[in-house]
Motif scaffolding. Structure first.
Motif, PDB file in Angstrom:
ATOM      1  N   ASN A  35      73.936  29.500  45.016  1.00 22.21           N
ATOM      2  CA  ASN A  35      73.378  28.459  44.152  1.00 22.21           C
ATOM      3  C   ASN A  35      74.096  28.548  42.794  1.00 22.21           C
ATOM      4  OD1 ASN A  35      71.954  30.250  42.311  1.00 22.21           O
ATOM      5  ND2 ASN A  35      70.423  30.547  43.919  1.00 22.21           N
ATOM      6  N   PRO A  36      73.879  27.595  41.905  1.00 28.06           N
ATOM      7  CA  PRO A  36      74.585  27.628  40.615  1.00 28.06           C
ATOM      8  C   PRO A  36      74.361  28.904  39.812  1.00 28.06           C
ATOM      9  CG  PRO A  36      73.753  25.437  41.003  1.00 28.06           C
ATOM     10  CD  PRO A  36      73.172  26.321  42.089  1.00 28.06           C
ATOM     11  N   GLY A  37      73.162  29.497  39.853  1.00 25.16           N
ATOM     12  CA  GLY A  37      72.934  30.767  39.167  1.00 25.16           C
ATOM     13  C   GLY A  37      73.788  31.880  39.762  1.00 25.16           C
ATOM     14  N   ASP A  38      73.918  31.875  41.089  1.00 21.11           N
ATOM     15  CA  ASP A  38      74.791  32.843  41.749  1.00 21.11           C
ATOM     16  C   ASP A  38      76.231  32.667  41.286  1.00 21.11           C
ATOM     17  OD1 ASP A  38      72.615  33.710  43.337  1.00 21.11           O
ATOM     18  OD2 ASP A  38      73.180  32.391  45.008  1.00 21.11           O
ATOM     19  N   LEU A  39      76.649  31.423  41.155  1.00 25.19           N
ATOM     20  CA  LEU A  39      78.030  31.153  40.731  1.00 25.19           C
ATOM     21  C   LEU A  39      78.281  31.662  39.311  1.00 25.19           C
ATOM     22  CD1 LEU A  39      78.534  27.587  42.242  1.00 25.19           C
ATOM     23  CD2 LEU A  39      79.376  29.765  43.141  1.00 25.19           C
ATOM     24  N   MET A  40      77.242  31.609  38.456  1.00 29.52           N
ATOM     25  CA  MET A  40      77.381  32.180  37.107  1.00 29.52           C
ATOM     26  C   MET A  40      77.645  33.678  37.192  1.00 29.52           C
ATOM     27  SD  MET A  40      74.298  30.244  35.080  1.00 29.52           S
ATOM     28  CE  MET A  40      74.459  31.298  33.659  1.00 29.52           C
ATOM     29  N   LYS A  41      76.895  34.351  38.064  1.00 31.51           N
ATOM     30  CA  LYS A  41      77.074  35.800  38.225  1.00 31.51           C
ATOM     31  C   LYS A  41      78.436  36.112  38.843  1.00 31.51           C
ATOM     32  CE  LYS A  41      72.293  36.156  39.358  1.00 31.51           C
ATOM     33  NZ  LYS A  41      71.321  36.664  40.311  1.00 31.51           N
ATOM     34  N   ILE A  42      78.848  35.309  39.817  1.00 36.79           N
ATOM     35  CA  ILE A  42      80.165  35.495  40.434  1.00 36.79           C
ATOM     36  C   ILE A  42      81.260  35.304  39.396  1.00 36.79           C
ATOM     37  CG2 ILE A  42      81.809  34.467  42.071  1.00 36.79           C
ATOM     38  CD1 ILE A  42      79.342  33.900  43.885  1.00 36.79           C
ATOM     39  N   ALA A  43      81.097  34.322  38.527  1.00 35.65           N
ATOM     40  CA  ALA A  43      82.098  34.091  37.477  1.00 35.65           C
ATOM     41  C   ALA A  43      82.219  35.314  36.572  1.00 35.65           C
ATOM     42  CB  ALA A  43      81.737  32.857  36.652  1.00 35.65           C
ATOM     43  N   LEU A  44      81.091  35.921  36.209  1.00 31.34           N
ATOM     44  CA  LEU A  44      81.120  37.107  35.354  1.00 31.34           C
ATOM     45  C   LEU A  44      81.768  38.286  36.084  1.00 31.34           C
ATOM     46  CD1 LEU A  44      80.377  38.414  32.666  1.00 31.34           C
ATOM     47  CD2 LEU A  44      78.102  38.881  33.618  1.00 31.34           C
ATOM     48  N   ALA A  45      81.384  38.509  37.333  1.00 31.39           N
ATOM     49  CA  ALA A  45      81.963  39.608  38.117  1.00 31.39           C
ATOM     50  C   ALA A  45      83.452  39.370  38.362  1.00 31.39           C
ATOM     51  CB  ALA A  45      81.223  39.756  39.447  1.00 31.39           C
ATOM     52  N   GLY A  46      83.812  38.148  38.696  1.00 28.05           N
ATOM     53  CA  GLY A  46      85.219  37.838  38.945  1.00 28.05           C
ATOM     54  C   GLY A  46      86.069  38.009  37.708  1.00 28.05           C
ATOM     55  N   CYS A  47      85.533  37.632  36.571  1.00 29.37           N
ATOM     56  CA  CYS A  47      86.258  37.788  35.312  1.00 29.37           C
ATOM     57  C   CYS A  47      86.463  39.265  34.995  1.00 29.37           C
ATOM     58  CB  CYS A  47      85.492  37.088  34.196  1.00 29.37           C
ATOM     59  SG  CYS A  47      86.419  36.913  32.672  1.00 29.37           S
ATOM     60  N   GLY A  48      85.439  40.063  35.216  1.00 30.63           N
ATOM     61  CA  GLY A  48      85.571  41.502  35.011  1.00 30.63           C
ATOM     62  C   GLY A  48      86.588  42.111  35.954  1.00 30.63           C
ATOM     63  N   ALA A  49      86.602  41.640  37.202  1.00 31.79           N
ATOM     64  CA  ALA A  49      87.545  42.157  38.196  1.00 31.79           C
ATOM     65  C   ALA A  49      88.984  41.850  37.789  1.00 31.79           C
ATOM     66  CB  ALA A  49      87.239  41.571  39.570  1.00 31.79           C
ATOM     67  N   LEU A  50      89.235  40.598  37.435  1.00 32.78           N
ATOM     68  CA  LEU A  50      90.600  40.218  37.050  1.00 32.78           C
ATOM     69  C   LEU A  50      91.018  40.866  35.738  1.00 32.78           C
ATOM     70  CD1 LEU A  50      90.588  36.441  38.060  1.00 32.78           C
ATOM     71  CD2 LEU A  50      91.667  38.350  39.267  1.00 32.78           C
ATOM     72  N   SER A  51      90.081  41.000  34.808  1.00 26.59           N
ATOM     73  CA  SER A  51      90.394  41.605  33.509  1.00 26.59           C
ATOM     74  C   SER A  51      90.698  43.097  33.637  1.00 26.59           C
ATOM     75  CB  SER A  51      89.234  41.411  32.529  1.00 26.59           C
ATOM     76  OG  SER A  51      89.020  40.038  32.279  1.00 26.59           O
ATOM     77  N   GLY A  61      97.107  52.787  41.428  1.00 18.86           N
ATOM     78  CA  GLY A  61      98.080  52.243  42.359  1.00 18.86           C
ATOM     79  C   GLY A  61      97.816  50.784  42.704  1.00 18.86           C
ATOM     80  N   GLU A  62      98.870  50.129  43.138  1.00 19.27           N
ATOM     81  CA  GLU A  62      98.797  48.700  43.477  1.00 19.27           C
ATOM     82  C   GLU A  62      97.776  48.464  44.589  1.00 19.27           C
ATOM     83  OE1 GLU A  62     101.736  45.145  45.002  1.00 19.27           O
ATOM     84  OE2 GLU A  62     102.606  46.896  44.008  1.00 19.27           O
ATOM     85  N   GLY A  63      97.027  47.385  44.427  1.00 22.29           N
ATOM     86  CA  GLY A  63      96.030  47.012  45.414  1.00 22.29           C
ATOM     87  C   GLY A  63      94.664  47.632  45.193  1.00 22.29           C
ATOM     88  N   LYS A  64      94.556  48.564  44.257  1.00 20.55           N
ATOM     89  CA  LYS A  64      93.262  49.185  43.966  1.00 20.55           C
ATOM     90  C   LYS A  64      92.474  48.259  43.037  1.00 20.55           C
ATOM     91  CE  LYS A  64      94.070  53.023  46.142  1.00 20.55           C
ATOM     92  NZ  LYS A  64      93.312  53.451  47.302  1.00 20.55           N
ATOM     93  N   GLY A  65      91.169  48.334  43.148  1.00 25.06           N
ATOM     94  CA  GLY A  65      90.324  47.491  42.308  1.00 25.06           C
ATOM     95  C   GLY A  65      88.928  48.058  42.204  1.00 25.06           C
ATOM     96  N   ALA A  66      88.066  47.297  41.608  1.00 26.04           N
ATOM     97  CA  ALA A  66      86.687  47.719  41.392  1.00 26.04           C
ATOM     98  C   ALA A  66      85.749  46.884  42.247  1.00 26.04           C
ATOM     99  CB  ALA A  66      86.323  47.552  39.917  1.00 26.04           C
ATOM    100  N   ARG A  67      84.579  47.420  42.487  1.00 26.70           N
ATOM    101  CA  ARG A  67      83.468  46.643  43.039  1.00 26.70           C
ATOM    102  C   ARG A  67      82.566  46.369  41.854  1.00 26.70           C
ATOM    103  NH1 ARG A  67      78.157  47.371  45.434  1.00 26.70           N
ATOM    104  NH2 ARG A  67      77.938  45.899  47.146  1.00 26.70           N
ATOM    105  N   ILE A  68      82.328  45.103  41.595  1.00 21.72           N
ATOM    106  CA  ILE A  68      81.549  44.733  40.417  1.00 21.72           C
ATOM    107  C   ILE A  68      80.287  44.006  40.870  1.00 21.72           C
ATOM    108  CG2 ILE A  68      81.526  43.436  38.258  1.00 21.72           C
ATOM    109  CD1 ILE A  68      84.547  43.893  38.110  1.00 21.72           C
TER     110      ILE A  68
END
Length: 137
Positions: A35-51, A61-68
């Motif tokens: 739902n739109p509220g979920d998308l707000m949370k996904i946007a925040l998590a996705g931004c943190g992941a990319l940042s 190492g390449e390909g490593k990341g976080a679970r947010i």
């Protein structure tokens, strides 16, 4: 101005969001849909992941990341989120980091997110929305 985005309703009641660059996501209020509220949370998590991606890959190492994981406190009276909680989990067990190196990586991740996460910056400020409605007849 940024990337042009739009949404369109489907016959089943769900919605599709599109960008002029070809991105697509399905959402709605039904079971199994964001739902739109979920998308707000996904946007925040996705931004943190990319940042944080550069800091993490540089250290682990390449390909490593976080679970947010992002959660929020919703106020039904105002129909708004009062706050969000963001938890960044990095599995660095394979890297065998010292406590000092783990602390340095944590600080780098915090700095990268604080500097580059547009969504977090936006949520931290009052952001006016200008609404325009056009009915074609």
């Amino acid at each position: 101005m940024g990337k042009r985005l739009w949404v369109e309703r489907n016959k089943d009641g769900s919605w599709d969001a599109y960008s002029d660059e070809g991105a697509h996501i399905k959402f709605g209020k039904g079971k199994g849909q964001f739902n739109p509220g979920d998308l707000m949370k996904i946007a925040l998590a996705g931004c943190g992941a990319l940042s944080s991606q550069f800091a993490i890959e540089n250290s682990l190492g390449e390909g490593k990341g976080a679970r947010i994981v992002v959660d929020g406190t919703y106020d039904p009276d105002d129909d708004a989120y009062l706050n969000f909680t963001e938890q960044v989990d990095v599995d660095a067990t394979d890297a065998h980091l010292s406590q000092e190196d783990a602390d340095k990586l944590e600080e780098r991740i915090r700095r990268h997110i604080a500097k580059a996460c547009t969504v977090e910056h936006t949520y931290e400020h009052e952001t006016p929305v200008r609404l325009s409605v056009k009915v074609r007849h």
